[in-house]
Design an enzyme around this catalytic site. Structure first.
Site, PDB file in Angstrom:
ATOM      1  N   ALA A   1     -31.434  13.103  30.946  1.00  0.00           N
ATOM      2  CA  ALA A   1     -31.266  14.243  30.381  1.00  0.00           C
ATOM      3  C   ALA A   1     -31.370  14.552  28.917  1.00  0.00           C
ATOM      4  O   ALA A   1     -31.970  15.508  28.362  1.00  0.00           O
ATOM      5  CB  ALA A   1     -29.648  15.062  30.900  1.00  0.00           C
TER       6      ALA A   1
ATOM      7  N   THR B   1     -19.761   3.370  13.856  1.00  0.00           N
ATOM      8  CA  THR B   1     -18.429   3.983  14.288  1.00  0.00           C
ATOM      9  C   THR B   1     -17.504   3.213  13.655  1.00  0.00           C
ATOM     10  O   THR B   1     -16.458   3.976  13.669  1.00  0.00           O
ATOM     11  CB  THR B   1     -18.508   4.104  15.800  1.00  0.00           C
ATOM     12  OG1 THR B   1     -18.494   2.587  16.377  1.00  0.00           O
ATOM     13  CG2 THR B   1     -19.417   5.011  16.482  1.00  0.00           C
TER      14      THR B   1
ATOM     15  N   TYR C   1     -28.356   9.873  30.988  1.00  0.00           N
ATOM     16  CA  TYR C   1     -29.411   9.576  29.979  1.00  0.00           C
ATOM     17  C   TYR C   1     -30.696  10.168  29.635  1.00  0.00           C
ATOM     18  O   TYR C   1     -31.042  10.511  28.568  1.00  0.00           O
ATOM     19  CB  TYR C   1     -29.402   7.842  30.187  1.00  0.00           C
ATOM     20  CG  TYR C   1     -29.982   7.123  28.919  1.00  0.00           C
ATOM     21  CD1 TYR C   1     -29.479   6.946  27.657  1.00  0.00           C
ATOM     22  CD2 TYR C   1     -31.445   6.520  29.168  1.00  0.00           C
ATOM     23  CE1 TYR C   1     -30.041   6.218  26.720  1.00  0.00           C
ATOM     24  CE2 TYR C   1     -31.816   5.873  28.081  1.00  0.00           C
ATOM     25  CZ  TYR C   1     -31.173   5.692  26.834  1.00  0.00           C
ATOM     26  OH  TYR C   1     -31.654   4.957  25.945  1.00  0.00           O
TER      27      TYR C   1
END
Ligand code: NAP
Length: 239
Positions: free
Chosen positions: A147, A39, A145
Site C-alpha cells: 500500500a 532515528t 508495505y
C-alpha cells in the site's frame, strides 16, 4: 578535479545503514555535501556526512524536521527511510498499517513539499524515492508495505508532472532483494539462497548497485528521465 555533484546539497533519509548508507557514501564520493537522518541520538552516516535525528513515525518530529529541511537548501532529496512489517492481511494491526504509511509515504510527501520551493527557485532539483519491487508487484503478507510503496510511485508520477518545467526531476527507484545486514538477520542464509535462485542474475543485489543508479538519476547526465519507477532487481519481476 571537478566531481559530478560538486556544490550540491543532498539529503538522504535513513542514511545510517543499508541502502541509504551506500547512497550517502556514493553522493559524497561524487562531491555532494550530504546530510543523513536516522532515528537515534548520536547516530551516524558514512564518513564526511552530517547527521540529523528524526523519527518519522512521530508526526510532530517529522513536521519539525520538514521545517528544518526547508531551510537547508536541498538540491537532491533521497527519500530512503522505510519500514516494513509482514503480516497476513487479516492480522495487520491498524496501528502498524498507519505507521508504515507515515514513515514510507507521509515523510516523502512532507519532505518533498519542504524542499521544492528552493529547488524551483534555483531551477534545478532531484527527488528520488526508494520504493521496492513490492510497488509494482505484490504477494501475500505485503498488504501494508505494498500500500505504501505503490503510493509513493503514484505520488512521484503526479509530482514529476507538476515540477518538470521548473527543472525538478522526480523518480522512484525500486530495489529487489538487496543484501543488507537487516536482510541477513531477517531472512537467514537458507532463505536468502532460496530467493537468490529465483532471481535471473542468481544473487541478491548490493546496496552499492542501487546507489550507483541513484547517483546517476541525481547527476547532470540525467536531463530527461522523470516520473518513472525504475526497478533494479536482477530481472526478478520480469520472469
Ligand atoms: P534498513 O537497513 O532497515 O535502514 C533503514 C534506515 O531508515 C535506517 O537509517 C533507519 O534509521 C531509518 N529509519 C528506520 N525507521 C525510521 C523512522 N521511523 N523514521 C526515520 N527513519 C527511520 O533499510 P534498507 O533495507 O536499507 O531499506 C532502505 C529503503 O529501501 C527502504 O525504503 C526499504 O523499504 C527499501 N527497500 C529495501 C530492500 C532490501 O532488500 N533491503 C528492498 C527493496 C526496498 P536508524 O538506523 O536510526 O534506525
Amino acid at each position: 578535479m571537478t566531481r559530478l555533484l560538486d556544490g550540491k546539497l543532498a539529503l538522504v533519509t535513513g542514511g545510517t545503514r543499508g541502502i541509504g548508507h551506500a547512497i550517502a557514501a556514493r553522493l559524497l564520493a561524487e562531491g555532494a555535501r550530504v546530510v543523513v537522518t536516522g532515528t537515534r541520538e548520536g547516530g551516524r552516516g558514512p564518513e564526511g556526512s552530517e547527521y540529523r535525528t528524526a523519527d518519522f513515525a512521530q508526526p510532530c518530529a517529522l513536521r519539525a524536521f520538514a521545517d528544518d529541511a526547508a531551510a537547508l537548501g536541498v538540491d537532491i532529496l533521497v527519500n530512503n527511510a522505510g519500514i516494513n512489517k509482514i503480516a497476513p492481511f487479516a492480522e495487520i494491526d491498524p496501528a502498524d498499517f498507519l505507521k508504515i504509511q507515515q514513515v514510507n509515504v507521509t515523510a516523502p510527501f512532507l519532505l518533498a513539499r519542504a524542499v521544492l520551493p528552493g529547488m524551483v527557485a534555483r531551477g534545478w532539483g532531484r527527488i528520488i524515492t526508494i520504493a521496492s519491487i513490492w510497488s509494482v508487484i505484490s504477494k501475500a503478507r505485503r498488504g501494508a508495505y505494498s500500500a505504501a510503496k505503490f503510493a509513493v510511485d503514484g505520488m512521484t508520477a503526479a509530482l514529476a508532472a507538476e515540477v518538470a518545467s521548473s527543472g525538478v526531476l522526480a523518480n522512484c527507484v525500486s530495489p529487489g532483494f538487496i543484501d543488507t545486514e537487516l536482510t541477513r538477520t531477517v531472512l537467514g542464509e537458507a532463505a536468502m539462497q532460496d530467493l537468490a535462485a529465483q532471481v535471473p542474475l542468481g544473487r541478491f543485489g548490493r546496496p552499492e548497485e542501487v546507489a550507483a543508479l541513484v547517483a546517476w538519476l541525481a547527476g547532470p547526465e540525467n536531463t530527461y528521465l522523470s516520473g518513472q519507477n525504475i526497478v533494479i532487481d536482477g530481472g526478478f519481476t520480469r520472469v
